[in-house]
Write a protein that holds these residues in place. Structure first.
Motif, PDB file in Angstrom:
ATOM      1  N   ALA A 105       0.865  -1.183   0.000  1.00  0.00           N
ATOM      2  CA  ALA A 105       0.000   0.000   0.000  1.00  0.00           C
ATOM      3  C   ALA A 105       0.898   1.229   0.000  1.00  0.00           C
ATOM      4  O   ALA A 105       1.945   1.246   0.653  1.00  0.00           O
ATOM      5  CB  ALA A 105      -0.913  -0.003   1.223  1.00  0.00           C
ATOM      6  N   SER A 106       0.481   2.254  -0.733  1.00  0.00           N
ATOM      7  CA  SER A 106       1.301   3.465  -0.855  1.00  0.00           C
ATOM      8  C   SER A 106       0.390   4.675  -1.000  1.00  0.00           C
ATOM      9  O   SER A 106      -0.828   4.567  -0.894  1.00  0.00           O
ATOM     10  CB  SER A 106       2.215   3.343  -2.079  1.00  0.00           C
ATOM     11  N   GLY A 107       1.008   5.821  -1.238  1.00  0.00           N
ATOM     12  CA  GLY A 107       0.238   7.035  -1.510  1.00  0.00           C
ATOM     13  C   GLY A 107      -0.363   7.685  -0.284  1.00  0.00           C
ATOM     14  O   GLY A 107      -1.374   8.378  -0.376  1.00  0.00           O
ATOM     15  N   PHE A 108       0.250   7.494   0.873  1.00  0.00           N
ATOM     16  CA  PHE A 108      -0.273   8.083   2.095  1.00  0.00           C
ATOM     17  C   PHE A 108      -0.091   9.595   2.061  1.00  0.00           C
ATOM     18  O   PHE A 108       0.861  10.102   1.463  1.00  0.00           O
ATOM     19  CB  PHE A 108       0.420   7.464   3.315  1.00  0.00           C
ATOM     20  N   THR A 109      -1.003  10.316   2.712  1.00  0.00           N
ATOM     21  CA  THR A 109      -0.986  11.776   2.648  1.00  0.00           C
ATOM     22  C   THR A 109      -0.917  12.370   4.051  1.00  0.00           C
ATOM     23  O   THR A 109      -1.091  11.684   5.045  1.00  0.00           O
ATOM     24  CB  THR A 109      -2.245  12.313   1.935  1.00  0.00           C
ATOM     25  N   GLY A 110      -0.679  13.665   4.091  1.00  0.00           N
ATOM     26  CA  GLY A 110      -0.612  14.388   5.355  1.00  0.00           C
ATOM     27  C   GLY A 110       0.827  14.747   5.682  1.00  0.00           C
ATOM     28  O   GLY A 110       1.719  14.686   4.829  1.00  0.00           O
ATOM     29  N   THR A 111       1.034  15.098   6.936  1.00  0.00           N
ATOM     30  CA  THR A 111       2.384  15.416   7.388  1.00  0.00           C
ATOM     31  C   THR A 111       3.220  14.144   7.355  1.00  0.00           C
ATOM     32  O   THR A 111       2.690  13.032   7.233  1.00  0.00           O
ATOM     33  CB  THR A 111       2.364  15.964   8.828  1.00  0.00           C
ATOM     34  N   ASP A 112       4.519  14.311   7.505  1.00  0.00           N
ATOM     35  CA  ASP A 112       5.392  13.133   7.539  1.00  0.00           C
ATOM     36  C   ASP A 112       4.955  12.169   8.641  1.00  0.00           C
ATOM     37  O   ASP A 112       4.887  10.965   8.426  1.00  0.00           O
ATOM     38  CB  ASP A 112       6.845  13.549   7.758  1.00  0.00           C
ATOM     39  N   ASP A 113       4.664  12.702   9.828  1.00  0.00           N
ATOM     40  CA  ASP A 113       4.233  11.852  10.936  1.00  0.00           C
ATOM     41  C   ASP A 113       2.921  11.132  10.603  1.00  0.00           C
ATOM     42  O   ASP A 113       2.758   9.958  10.931  1.00  0.00           O
ATOM     43  CB  ASP A 113       4.055  12.662  12.218  1.00  0.00           C
TER      44      ASP A 113
END
Length: 152
Positions: free
Chosen positions: A99-107
């Motif tokens: 799974a990839s493509g996560f969003t938001g701040t680095d944390d």
């Protein structure tokens, strides 16, 4: 410190069953409901949009099939990209889920990747138990069970 590369979630497992059976377990809700979600609006087919339901939690999620190569590869948007690869081996099928493509701040991205890694490892382990031994482990359901009502 910022991330040098976007995080991904990965789960892998050897499932000692033929590749066609393992692939089918992830596209046919009659099988998938034995180890992952409660029900689905349909089978995963090329270009299909399907809703998966986790009735125990009262939630659902819509997935769109972006690629389907029978017995080789399955990709969905949910809402981030998730891809399964199925590699036949003499002793069964090696399954990889990414799974990839996560969003938001680095944390936030790291937290999402860790959560997805945990979830897909539960799913792939439960699939293995079902296909190899016919055991419904209920890992997804029991990960966060509903509180027990102690009122009597």
């Amino acid at each position: 410190m910022s991330l040098s590369t976007p995080p991904i979630a990965r789960a892998t497992m050897l499932i000692r069953r033929p590749v066609a059976e393992v692939f089918n377990a992830f596209v046919d809700p009659a099988v998938t409901t034995r180890f992952w979600f409660s029900r689905a609006s349909g089978r995963l087919e090329p270009g299909a949009t399907v809703t998966w339901y986790w009735d125990h939690y009262g939630v659902s999620g819509e997935v769109t099939v972006t690629a389907l190569e029978p017995n080789r590869r399955l990709a969905i948007a949910w809402p981030t990209p998730v891809e399964w690869t199925f590699t036949p081996r003499e002793d069964g099928t090696f399954v990889s889920i990414v799974a990839s493509g996560f969003t938001g701040t680095d944390d936030e991205q790291v937290a999402q990747a860790l959560d997805s890694t945990e979830g897909f490892n539960l799913v792939i382990s439960a699939c293995k138990a079902w296909l190899e031994h016919g055991i419904e482990l209920r890992l997804v359901t029991d990960k966060n069970p509903s509180p027990i009502n102690t009122d009597r």
